[in-house]
Scaffold this active site. Structure first.
Site, PDB file in Angstrom:
ATOM      1  CG  HIS A  78      26.716 -53.220  70.097  1.00 27.19           C
ATOM      2  ND1 HIS A  78      26.158 -52.142  70.745  1.00 27.19           N
ATOM      3  CD2 HIS A  78      28.040 -53.197  70.421  1.00 27.19           C
ATOM      4  CE1 HIS A  78      27.092 -51.507  71.437  1.00 27.19           C
ATOM      5  NE2 HIS A  78      28.241 -52.126  71.250  1.00 27.19           N
TER       6      HIS A  78
ATOM      7  CG  HIS B 174      30.066 -55.090  74.067  1.00 27.01           C
ATOM      8  ND1 HIS B 174      30.130 -54.190  75.099  1.00 27.01           N
ATOM      9  CD2 HIS B 174      30.096 -54.327  72.935  1.00 27.01           C
ATOM     10  CE1 HIS B 174      30.189 -52.961  74.630  1.00 27.01           C
ATOM     11  NE2 HIS B 174      30.177 -53.021  73.301  1.00 27.01           N
ATOM     12  CD  GLU B 175      31.314 -55.879  69.485  1.00 29.38           C
ATOM     13  OE1 GLU B 175      30.436 -55.297  68.810  1.00 29.38           O
ATOM     14  OE2 GLU B 175      32.244 -55.268  70.040  1.00 29.38           O
TER      15      GLU B 175
END
Length: 198
Positions: free
Chosen positions: A36, A32-33
């Site tokens: 980003h 997820h990070e």
């Protein structure tokens, strides 16, 4: 990336359940990070590269106070992505792409592991089968949870990027109230509902 009370799903005292959750959350948080940061970098923001965030090393992305909080009570801000929309070629749409990449990466993880889960025969069950199911379940939930339009979730930032300028300012002014709503939902999730077992 935010998580949610494990009490919602039961099994918090089951070691296999907890191992499955830990692995699922660690993988989900890391991807997820990374998503980003990687998409922000593609959009022209050099911040992720400058801070060494273009990696799948979970130690780089973990927000330790939030992760420890998650371990202790089942809720916490697991990771962080220090992206800067002002350094992007197109601040509005670049930011939207970078913010959206996080939750949609969790959906992609869920799809991939869901396919593997379906391909494996239940005869191969046991811990592997359970881990795959947990990976799918938690990444779907992380995807849906992060789409909520409540500050500071990704969903709030996605709405902020999509709104016209005048409405975006009003939406920004509402963020504190929406953060209170978010915290109220989290607190209510710890309240047991009589006669209803999750």
């Amino acid at each position: 990336l935010r998580s949610f009370p494990l009490l919602l799903f039961g099994g918090a005292n089951d070691p296999i359940f907890m191992v499955g959750v830990f692995i699922s959350v660690l993988v989900g948080m890391t991807v997820h990070e990374f998503a980003h940061n990687y998409v922000a970098y593609l959009m022209g923001d050099p911040t992720p590269k400058e801070q060494g965030r273009l990696t799948l090393d979970p130690m780089v992305h973990i927000y330790w106070p939030g992760f420890i909080m998650f371990v202790l009570i089942g809720f916490g801000i697991l990771g962080a992505a220090p992206i800067n929309s002002r350094r992007m070629r197109n601040p509005r749409w670049g930011y939207l792409a970078a913010v959206s990449a996080g939750p949609f990466s969790n959906l992609l993880i869920a799809i991939v592991f869901g396919v593997i889960y379906q391909l494996l025969s239940p005869a191969y069950g046991g811990i592997l089968y359970w881990l795959l199911l947990t990976m799918v379940m938690f990444n779907v939930l992380l995807f849906l949870f992060n789409l909520l339009p409540l500050f500071p979730l990704d969903g709030w930032h996605m709405v902020y990027s999509l709104l016209p300028v005048d409405l975006a300012y009003k939406w920004r002014d509402m963020r504190q109230n929406l953060q209170f709503v978010f915290m109220a939902i989290i607190l209510l999730s710890f309240v047991p509902i009589q006669g209803f077992n999750l």
